[in-house]
Design a protein around this motif. Structure first.
Motif, mmCIF file in Angstrom:
data_model
loop_
_atom_site.group_PDB
_atom_site.id
_atom_site.type_symbol
_atom_site.label_atom_id
_atom_site.label_comp_id
_atom_site.label_asym_id
_atom_site.label_seq_id
_atom_site.Cartn_x
_atom_site.Cartn_y
_atom_site.Cartn_z
ATOM 1 N N HIS A 204 2.108 -5.295 -0.886
ATOM 2 C CA HIS A 204 1.828 -5.939 0.398
ATOM 3 C C HIS A 204 0.749 -6.987 0.161
ATOM 4 C CE1 HIS A 204 1.471 -6.390 4.698
ATOM 5 N NE2 HIS A 204 2.327 -5.407 4.912
ATOM 6 N N PHE B 150 9.839 -4.196 -0.067
ATOM 7 C CA PHE B 150 10.583 -2.949 -0.176
ATOM 8 C C PHE B 150 11.089 -2.458 1.175
ATOM 9 C CE2 PHE B 150 11.115 1.679 -0.775
ATOM 10 C CZ PHE B 150 11.902 1.684 -1.915
ATOM 11 N N TYR B 151 10.267 -2.559 2.215
ATOM 12 C CA TYR B 151 10.608 -1.947 3.495
ATOM 13 C C TYR B 151 11.102 -2.924 4.567
ATOM 14 C CZ TYR B 151 8.755 2.618 2.169
ATOM 15 O OH TYR B 151 8.549 3.837 1.559
ATOM 16 N N GLU B 152 10.546 -4.119 4.622
ATOM 17 C CA GLU B 152 10.853 -4.965 5.767
ATOM 18 C C GLU B 152 11.343 -6.369 5.413
ATOM 19 O OE1 GLU B 152 8.226 -4.858 9.170
ATOM 20 O OE2 GLU B 152 7.222 -3.069 8.397
ATOM 21 N N GLU C 101 9.643 2.258 -5.573
ATOM 22 C CA GLU C 101 8.395 1.584 -5.929
ATOM 23 C C GLU C 101 7.571 2.406 -6.921
ATOM 24 O OE1 GLU C 101 6.795 -1.166 -2.433
ATOM 25 O OE2 GLU C 101 6.754 0.950 -1.876
ATOM 26 N N ARG D 166 2.331 3.327 2.686
ATOM 27 C CA ARG D 166 3.782 3.206 2.821
ATOM 28 C C ARG D 166 4.360 2.372 1.694
ATOM 29 N NH1 ARG D 166 7.200 -0.447 7.102
ATOM 30 N NH2 ARG D 166 5.735 -1.977 6.262
ATOM 31 N N SER D 167 3.843 1.157 1.544
ATOM 32 C CA SER D 167 4.392 0.259 0.537
ATOM 33 C C SER D 167 3.395 0.040 -0.591
ATOM 34 C CB SER D 167 4.754 -1.091 1.165
ATOM 35 O OG SER D 167 5.202 -1.991 0.165
ATOM 36 N N GLU E 151 19.222 2.020 6.091
ATOM 37 C CA GLU E 151 18.246 2.716 5.248
ATOM 38 C C GLU E 151 17.464 3.783 5.986
ATOM 39 O OE1 GLU E 151 15.982 -1.145 6.492
ATOM 40 O OE2 GLU E 151 18.052 -0.491 6.177
ATOM 41 N N SER E 152 17.539 3.795 7.331
ATOM 42 C CA SER E 152 16.777 4.788 8.090
ATOM 43 C C SER E 152 17.390 4.955 9.473
ATOM 44 C CB SER E 152 15.312 4.344 8.227
ATOM 45 O OG SER E 152 14.620 5.153 9.157
ATOM 46 N N CYS F 31 6.253 -6.824 3.172
ATOM 47 C CA CYS F 31 6.511 -5.979 2.006
ATOM 48 C C CYS F 31 7.983 -6.144 1.640
ATOM 49 C CB CYS F 31 6.169 -4.516 2.281
ATOM 50 S SG CYS F 31 6.978 -3.802 3.721
ATOM 51 N N PHE G 250 6.293 9.292 4.980
ATOM 52 C CA PHE G 250 6.261 8.654 3.673
ATOM 53 C C PHE G 250 5.732 9.629 2.628
ATOM 54 C CE2 PHE G 250 5.387 5.262 6.841
ATOM 55 C CZ PHE G 250 6.616 4.614 6.749
#
Length: 774
Positions: A696, A408-410, A285, A692-693, A152-153, A406, A300
């Motif tokens: 959380h 979505f990200y981690e 999101e 960012r998210s 994803e990155s 989170c 972001f």
């Protein structure tokens, strides 16, 4: 002599190669089971390295295993009898295998040197004989050749779940009993000599948390049509299952779909025809605007109104699927990414080839920990009603097989985050099952030097020294809510080793020395909070550039104080007294070396930088008395000249405000969450710096604040045997609720009269002794 080596109930594909070990792979397994009668019970045990989905007769039965590590591997036990039928039954599993290398797989999912699928089941037939079915060479297997994981990155990519896939005719209908698996391989069965039962994955322990929810959901509707020959109403009808969408050859359709709220779920696209059609599925999101940050590590998007589809656009992660074209209305081609996705909005970008393409259905299965909400509250501040709603949703979305920072990200379980999330869980549900797993996870992460991994389970190192202290506070919270002495005794040796680390890293001033630094630049990360002032130093006070930071000394003191109460609880009075003596000495050093001429506590000894954080922790550790603490807190609340506590530290800020009797000030502190509601969020943001998210759960503060503080229900003795009902009235005019405890619900209400005195009423279950301070 012919020696027959027993089988282990683990199998794998026989043609697995060293190259296969280097990239994530999907492997299928199936077995035909013929039954004369449906057994009353048929219990099966399931596991895999790395993850599995198990089906019976094309019905999803379980997803697992629960996240473990190199010491503990979990199995699931399920009764599949209700999914069986007379005659031929298909037992089927999809296994996602990640490479051993940390960066090539999901950071929170362990893998071993032994890829495999585990199955062990038994039932009693109609003749009364017990039958055992295991994973052996009677199972058939095939590797998916049209699948790859896309990172994803290029920078920080802990998920490794995005897919690029092509429809594969060889696998079409593979979970059906009429499917011909003649081209599949015979599974390779591992013997008990090959699966060491002392270590993972052979060290199988029964799942210690409930199975995740699998709830069928439909999307709310279309949020925006970017490019389409179809009307918005036609797309909405398809999402509601009223009719299909037919897309002509050589067409491009771009639509954006609204789930109605941020959620976590398994997306499912059913389709017919359309060979060569390309589909891009972006999960997001929120709507947002182009980033203003040139730093690629934190690039972001800028966020405001999360529903602004006119000026905003969707940012997120994209899966790609190339349609095989072999689906029909009777038996559609189905694409379901293996791992769940986090989304509020989904963008479909469809480009057809030479054939008409039909979407039969698009929906999802919501997944997450089955949290049962038992507490309900209401207050005179109606603006907090929606804050409560988004906070409940946030907590639920950050609970799966572990607590998560989170989704979505981690999707990583961090100790600081989890401490707060666990308290919120207790206040909502009195459920400690995921909390117990969390604490055990962190105990197993302990390093040679005594520190814990900051996030765990994790296949790589991630050390934030202060986060080990939050684990100690988790144990204290569990003691107060559940009175489980054996659990505390089990964890206490880890507590002592954590405190020993800090004790051996005191400098000549008696403060905790410089034990960490900036993220990815120093050996350890000294993260405290995401604030505007500390953004360039990765959430660490800038005083770190000159030496130690005061917050790590405060955290050590807080850890000692909580550990002293744990020691007293276990009857280890001398140990507790030792901890308190050590805490007092560090407090003396803080007062001697970390106070400025203005009386405020400095971010570092002799460094003229100040924050709310140090004043908050000075109050909470009683390094300063309440009267002086109130003066310090008023000072840093009244001026923006001091670094402000962000969402991550709001729980501790509110605790300090409560402790020094300034609860009226929370009226303005809630503005951070009121702004979230105004911006049409359905969950709580990670922070107000980069945002960012959008989800959380350290931000779900209100789930503790209203029940425990505004309504004032707190345990004062372990296990809620004695409860203090002492509402912090603050600016509220009235409040009421039903608060769940491990001993039952407490019903409570209070209201200010015309003289400002509150009339308090409550009902407590038998077995709870109540102390009322109002």
């Amino acid at each position: 002599m012919d020696i027959k080596i027993p089988l282990s109930s683990w199998i794998w594909i026989p043609t697995w190669s060293s190259e296969d070990n280097e990239t994530p792979q999907i492997v299928y397994f199936r077995k035909i089971l013929e039954l004369d009668q449906i057994p009353a019970q048929f219990f099966v045990k399931l596991s895999a390295d790395s993850r599995y989905k198990f089906y019976v007769n094309d019905k999803l039965i379980e997803v697992g295993p629960s996240k473990g590590d190199n010491q503990v591997w979990y199995y699931d036990e399920i009764d599949i009898s209700s999914s069986l039928k007379k005659g031929k039954n298909v037992l089927a599993a999809i296994v996602l295998r990640y490479p051993l290398e940390h960066s090539k797989g999901n950071h929170g999912i362990w893998r071993t040197e032994t890829p495999g699928f585990y199955f062990n089941g038994s039932y009693v037939d109609h003749g009364g004989k017990e039958r055992t079915i295991i994973a052996d060479n009677t199972w058939r297997t095939m590797k998916e050749t049209e699948f790859q994981i896309v990172s994803e990155s290029p920078y920080f990519a802990p998920l490794q779940i995005l897919e690029k896939m092509r429809g594969n005719l060889k696998c079409f209908g593979w979970k059906s009993h009429v499917y011909n698996d003649a081209d599949w391989e015979q599974a390779r069965a591992y013997t008990t000599f090959e699966i060491n039962r002392a270590v993972s994955p052979g060290n199988l322990l029964k799942r210690n948390i409930p199975s995740m929810n699998q709830l069928e959901r439909q999307f709310e509707g279309i949020s925006c049509v970017r490019q389409s020959d179809k009307k918005k109403e036609e797309w909405n009808d398809m999402l509601q299952g009223k009719h299909r969408i037919h897309i002509p050859p050589h067409s491009i359709e771009i639509i954006e779909i609204d789930a109605g709220e941020l959620t976590t779920g398994y997306l499912r696209l059913a389709m017919s025809g359309g060979s060569g059609t390309s589909i891009k599925i972006l999960t997001s999101e929120s709507y947002a605007y182009p980033s203003e940050n040139p730093n690629p590590y934190v690039n972001f998007p800028k966020k405001g109104d999360r529903t602004d589809s006119i000026e905003g656009m969707l940012y997120g992660f994209t899966d790609e699927y190339m349609v095989g074209g072999f689906g029909s209305n009777e038996e559609p081609e189905v694409y379901e990414p293996f791992w769940f996705r986090t989304f509020r909005f989904v963008k479909l970008e469809i480009s057809t080839g030479n054939e008409e393409f039909t979407i039969d259905q698009y929906d999802y299965r919501e997944t997450g920990y089955p949290l049962e909400i038992k507490t309900s509250v209401s207050t005179s501040d109606m603006s907090l009603d929606k804050v409560w709603d988004i906070s409940v949703r946030t907590l639920k979305r950050c609970m799966h097989e572990t607590y998560e920072d989170c989704p979505f990200y981690e999707q990583l379980q961090y100790a600081m985050d989890s401490r707060s999330q666990i308290l919120y869980t207790y206040m909502l549900s009195a459920d400690d099952r995921l909390a117990r797993k969390c604490m055990d996870d962190f105990r197993r992460s302990q390093r040679y030097d005594g520190l814990l991994n900051a996030s765990y389970p994790s296949t790589g190192p991630n050390v934030i020294p202060g986060f080990s202290i939050y684990y100690i506070m988790m144990l204290f919270d569990h003691m107060m809510f559940f009175d489980d002495k054996e659990l505390i005794k089990y964890h206490f040796t880890a507590v002592d080793r954590i405190l020993h680390y800090f004790d051996t890293h005191l400098n000549e001033q008696g403060l905790v020395g410089k034990i960490g630094g900036l993220n990815m630049q120093d050996r350890f990360w000294s993260f405290i909070d995401w604030t505007t002032e500390w953004d360039t130093t990765t959430g660490v006070p800038k005083a770190i550039l000159n030496g130690p930071i005061t917050m790590e000394s405060f955290l050590y003191v807080m850890g000692l104080q909580h550990a002293a109460k744990l020691a007293e609880y276990l009857g280890r009075v001398e140990t507790g007294n030792e901890y308190l003596l050590r805490a007092a000495k560090v407090q003396e050093a803080i007062n001697a070396f970390c106070r400025g001429k203005n009386g405020l506590y400095q971010d570092g000894p002799g460094v003229e930088d100040y924050s709310q954080h140090c004043q908050v922790f000075a109050i909470l550790t009683e390094t300063v008395n309440k009267e002086e603490g109130a003066l310090l807190l008023n000072e840093v609340l009244d001026s923006n000249a001091y670094t402000q506590c962000s969402v991550a530290m709001a729980f501790y800020l509110f605790r300090a405000v409560e402790k020094v009797g300034l609860y009226d000030r929370t009226k303005d502190l809630w503005n951070t969450w009121r702004t979230m509601v105004e911006n049409n969020l359905t969950t709580c943001v990670e922070d107000t710096v980069n945002a960012r998210s959008d989800c959380h759960a350290w931000g779900s503060l209100i789930l503790y604040e209203i029940p425990a503080v505004v309504l004032g229900v707190k345990p004062v003795e372990p296990g809620f045997s004695k409860v203090e009902i002492s509402p912090s009235v603050g600016y509220f005019e009235w409040a009421e609720g039903e608060i769940i405890t491990p001993k039952g619900k407490i019903k409570i209400s209070w209201k200010k009269n015309s003289y400002g005195v509150i009339n308090l009423n409550y009902e407590a279950p038998i077995g709870i002794s109540v102390i009322s301070k109002k």
